[in-house]
Design an enzyme around this catalytic site. Structure first.
Site, PDB file in Angstrom:
ATOM      1  N   LYS A 236       4.866  -3.128  -6.975  1.00 25.92           N
ATOM      2  CA  LYS A 236       3.701  -3.769  -7.589  1.00 25.92           C
ATOM      3  C   LYS A 236       3.957  -5.244  -7.849  1.00 25.92           C
ATOM      4  O   LYS A 236       5.083  -5.726  -7.829  1.00 25.92           O
ATOM      5  CB  LYS A 236       3.301  -3.027  -8.862  1.00 25.92           C
ATOM      6  N   ARG A 270       6.237   7.802  -8.787  1.00 29.36           N
ATOM      7  CA  ARG A 270       5.320   7.682  -7.654  1.00 29.36           C
ATOM      8  C   ARG A 270       5.754   6.466  -6.839  1.00 29.36           C
ATOM      9  O   ARG A 270       5.677   5.327  -7.314  1.00 29.36           O
ATOM     10  CB  ARG A 270       3.877   7.530  -8.133  1.00 29.36           C
TER      11      ARG A 270
END
Length: 298
Positions: A236, A270
């Site tokens: 991210k 995840r």
């Protein structure tokens, strides 16, 4: 002091009962591998290119140790283009069917905020529903989850993927706000008969980089809710933008924050990179064998 819902269906436990008769054990941390069925997901390396590519990637992730495969047909990156439910189904449902046929023992998650997609995905073989919106983008979602008896990933987000970057102002303490949000949502879920829930703080969704880091540091505070936590930090922006990099160069940062997430109680990582996440779990578990969140396998 905020209190967790007092109900035995949300008592602390580390298993998820899936609608197809199997149980996912989170007694030790596990990995969820990301399979993006979208042409515009933020990390180009995660995009599935064909049916053959889908099965190849699924097999590689399962072989590397993924407990769950997460299939998504709606890009939730900031500013992503909205698509119709029909288009999302066109991308997701054949993929769920194909992976279920090829890997009948795999746990399959579908990343969707739409009740109709969720319902058809479970019928096609999905086990878990991963909703970025916490039921805020489809009024039928929570009742549908209750009817399907599917484990539910309850995430925190404000606005939509198209507008969330405009909603990063919080009136008070961000962790207190998340605990209150989850507490209220869990009350609703309980009323709809939902029994199996994972909490996802929603790193990167309506949060600045500083807020993401604060959430990661204070992740143990979500333990008051007594539910397993999913950490979705893989590649991210908080991991690459400060260094002038791109998502392709964010694996090192991903390993670093996943290590912190594990030590702070995360039960499901995840990720785009399953092998590296499995190595992280193994090394952290060996380094801290007595850590309450990291029991080694028997």
């Amino acid at each position: 002091m905020l209190q967790a819902p007092q109900d035995t269906c949300f008592s602390p436990r580390q298993t998820l009962r899936c609608p197809h008769g199997r149980v996912l054990d989170l007694g030790r941390p596990q990995v969820m591998g990301i399979l993006n069925l979208t042409p515009d997901s933020f990390f180009e390396g995660s995009r599935v290119g064909s049916d053959a590519d889908l099965l190849h990637r699924a097999e590689a992730m399962l072989t590397a140790g993924a407990a769950v495969l997460d299939l998504g047909g709606y890009s939730s990156r900031p500013g992503a283009e909205d698509i119709s439910a029909d288009e999302e189904k066109r991308r997701v449902l054949p993929a769920v069917e194909a992976v279920r046929r090829a890997f009948p023992e795999a746990f399959l998650s579908v990343d969707t905020f739409r009740a109709s997609v969720a319902s058809e995905a479970v019928a096609a073989g999905a086990d878990i529903l991963n909703d970025i919106s916490g039921g805020t983008l489809d009024d039928e979602m929570l009742t549908t989850v209750g009817r399907l008896h599917a484990p539910y990933v309850l995430m925190h987000m404000r606005g939509t993927p198209q507008t969330m970057i405009q909603h990063t102002e919080y009136s008070g303490d961000i962790v207190t706000e998340l605990v209150r949000y989850f507490r209220d949502k869990l009350t609703h879920l309980r009323s709809f008969g939902v029994r199996d829930v994972l909490l996802d703080p929603g790193f990167g969704f309506a949060k600045t980089a500083a807020q993401n880091h604060e959430l990661l540091r204070r992740l143990p505070e979500l333990g008051v809710l007594g539910l397993p936590i999913l950490a979705g930090l893989s590649r991210k922006a908080m991991l690459y933008k400060p260094f002038g990099l791109t998502p392709d160069a964010a694996l090192t940062g991903t390993v670093a924050v996943n290590t912190i997430a594990l030590l702070n109680g995360a039960r499901l990582l995840r990720v785009h990179d399953v092998a590296e996440a499995m190595q992280t779990i193994h090394l952290v578990s060996n380094t801290y064998p007595a850590h309450p969140s990291l029991p080694l396998s028997p």
